[in-house]
Write a protein that holds these residues in place. Structure first.
Motif, PDB file in Angstrom:
ATOM      1  N   VAL A   6       0.512  -0.903  -0.287  1.00  0.00           N
ATOM      2  CA  VAL A   6       0.127   0.039   0.281  1.00  0.00           C
ATOM      3  C   VAL A   6       1.009   0.741   0.104  1.00  0.00           C
ATOM      4  O   VAL A   6       1.872   1.212   0.773  1.00  0.00           O
ATOM      5  N   THR A   7       0.660   2.012  -1.335  1.00  0.00           N
ATOM      6  CA  THR A   7       1.341   3.018  -0.784  1.00  0.00           C
ATOM      7  C   THR A   7       0.725   4.813  -0.475  1.00  0.00           C
ATOM      8  O   THR A   7       1.629   5.641  -0.002  1.00  0.00           O
ATOM      9  N   GLY A   8      -0.614   3.965  -0.300  1.00  0.00           N
ATOM     10  CA  GLY A   8      -1.547   5.456  -0.179  1.00  0.00           C
ATOM     11  C   GLY A   8      -2.983   5.111  -0.240  1.00  0.00           C
ATOM     12  O   GLY A   8      -3.458   4.114  -0.945  1.00  0.00           O
ATOM     13  N   ALA A   9      -4.163   5.357   0.572  1.00  0.00           N
ATOM     14  CA  ALA A   9      -5.294   5.384   0.386  1.00  0.00           C
ATOM     15  C   ALA A   9      -5.819   6.820   0.437  1.00  0.00           C
ATOM     16  O   ALA A   9      -5.298   8.326   0.408  1.00  0.00           O
ATOM     17  N   SER A  10      -7.400   7.201  -0.845  1.00  0.00           N
ATOM     18  CA  SER A  10      -7.768   8.491  -0.656  1.00  0.00           C
ATOM     19  C   SER A  10      -9.217   7.411  -1.256  1.00  0.00           C
ATOM     20  O   SER A  10      -9.482   6.547  -2.008  1.00  0.00           O
ATOM     21  N   GLY A  11     -10.492   8.780  -1.654  1.00  0.00           N
ATOM     22  CA  GLY A  11     -11.523   8.752  -2.048  1.00  0.00           C
ATOM     23  C   GLY A  11     -12.409   7.811  -1.165  1.00  0.00           C
ATOM     24  O   GLY A  11     -12.428   7.704   0.158  1.00  0.00           O
ATOM     25  N   GLY A  12     -13.317   7.468  -1.962  1.00  0.00           N
ATOM     26  CA  GLY A  12     -14.551   6.887  -1.692  1.00  0.00           C
ATOM     27  C   GLY A  12     -15.401   7.615  -0.402  1.00  0.00           C
ATOM     28  O   GLY A  12     -15.150   9.365  -0.614  1.00  0.00           O
ATOM     29  N   SER A  13     -16.221   6.687  -0.119  1.00  0.00           N
ATOM     30  CA  SER A  13     -16.930   7.133   1.263  1.00  0.00           C
ATOM     31  C   SER A  13     -16.376   7.896   2.910  1.00  0.00           C
ATOM     32  O   SER A  13     -17.176   8.172   2.509  1.00  0.00           O
ATOM     33  N   ALA A  14     -15.095   7.278   2.513  1.00  0.00           N
ATOM     34  CA  ALA A  14     -14.358   7.777   4.015  1.00  0.00           C
ATOM     35  C   ALA A  14     -14.452   8.923   3.989  1.00  0.00           C
ATOM     36  O   ALA A  14     -14.786  10.080   4.483  1.00  0.00           O
ATOM     37  N   GLU A  15     -13.215   9.266   2.615  1.00  0.00           N
ATOM     38  CA  GLU A  15     -13.335  10.892   2.948  1.00  0.00           C
ATOM     39  C   GLU A  15     -14.571  11.523   1.879  1.00  0.00           C
ATOM     40  O   GLU A  15     -13.955  13.093   2.950  1.00  0.00           O
ATOM     41  N   ALA A  16     -15.540  11.290   1.543  1.00  0.00           N
ATOM     42  CA  ALA A  16     -16.688  11.759   1.688  1.00  0.00           C
ATOM     43  C   ALA A  16     -17.082  12.097   3.174  1.00  0.00           C
ATOM     44  O   ALA A  16     -17.690  13.511   3.230  1.00  0.00           O
ATOM     45  N   GLY A  17     -17.561  11.261   3.934  1.00  0.00           N
ATOM     46  CA  GLY A  17     -17.381  11.219   5.120  1.00  0.00           C
ATOM     47  C   GLY A  17     -16.352  12.058   6.274  1.00  0.00           C
ATOM     48  O   GLY A  17     -16.700  12.053   7.846  1.00  0.00           O
ATOM     49  N   GLY A  18     -15.727  12.746   5.684  1.00  0.00           N
ATOM     50  CA  GLY A  18     -14.482  13.248   6.308  1.00  0.00           C
ATOM     51  C   GLY A  18     -13.088  12.666   7.058  1.00  0.00           C
ATOM     52  O   GLY A  18     -13.223  13.354   7.698  1.00  0.00           O
ATOM     53  N   PHE A  19     -13.345  11.840   6.360  1.00  0.00           N
ATOM     54  CA  PHE A  19     -12.603  10.761   7.710  1.00  0.00           C
ATOM     55  C   PHE A  19     -10.857  11.238   7.098  1.00  0.00           C
ATOM     56  O   PHE A  19     -10.800  11.422   6.751  1.00  0.00           O
ATOM     57  N   TYR A  20     -10.410  10.698   8.431  1.00  0.00           N
ATOM     58  CA  TYR A  20      -9.200  10.687   7.958  1.00  0.00           C
ATOM     59  C   TYR A  20      -8.461   9.168   8.032  1.00  0.00           C
ATOM     60  O   TYR A  20      -8.769   8.768   8.173  1.00  0.00           O
TER      61      TYR A  20
END
Length: 147
Positions: free
Chosen positions: A64-78
């Motif tokens: 894994v080199t990173g993560a972003s997007g999806g419902s997690a990002e839309a929900g304001g997740f760090y």
């Protein structure tokens, strides 16, 4: 103006050709996409029967080199990652609504066909761990645990 046709006066056609629509081309070049189809990207899906306030899971078979997007990002997740672990939560009370969809898109080195998630810990709005299982190595299903 022809009946049934939009002249787009004051509006702009989106990438699907809809006048005033909001579909855009994502970073992978896909109209209406969410960035999960790019080379080196792997979408993690969810099916939650209750809102979720945080998650953690391990990834095997790739780096894994990173993560972003999806419902997690839309929900304001760090969203934080190491080479094999993904962690997501919100300090502002954000959450992922009950339902299903793409939770987060991972940037990976390696073949996504070799990747699998495990060791998942999913918590509800009260911080209580939910009962989980993983389907097809890429979808987390979470429900309230029986009492």
């Amino acid at each position: 103006i022809l009946e049934g046709k939009c002249d787009c006066a004051g509006n702009v056609e989106d990438c699907t050709g809809e006048c005033g629509g909001n579909a855009v081309v994502d970073e992978c070049g896909e109209c209406g996409g969410n960035g999960s189809t790019c080379e080196g990207s792997w979408a993690i899906y969810y099916n939650f029967e209750t809102p979720v306030a945080g998650f953690q899971f391990d990834v095997t078979g790739v780096t894994v080199t990173g993560a972003s997007g999806g419902s997690a990002e839309a929900g304001g997740f760090y969203i934080s990652t190491s080479t094999s672990t993904v962690l997501g939560f919100s300090l502002q009370g954000g959450y992922i609504s009950a339902g299903e969809g793409i939770m987060v898109a991972l940037n990976i080195d390696g073949n996504k066909d070799d990747a699998c998630i495990s060791g998942e810990v999913i918590s509800d709005l009260d911080g209580i761990a939910l009962c989980t299982d993983v389907v097809d190595c890429k979808t987390i299903h979470a429900v309230q645990c029986p009492q």
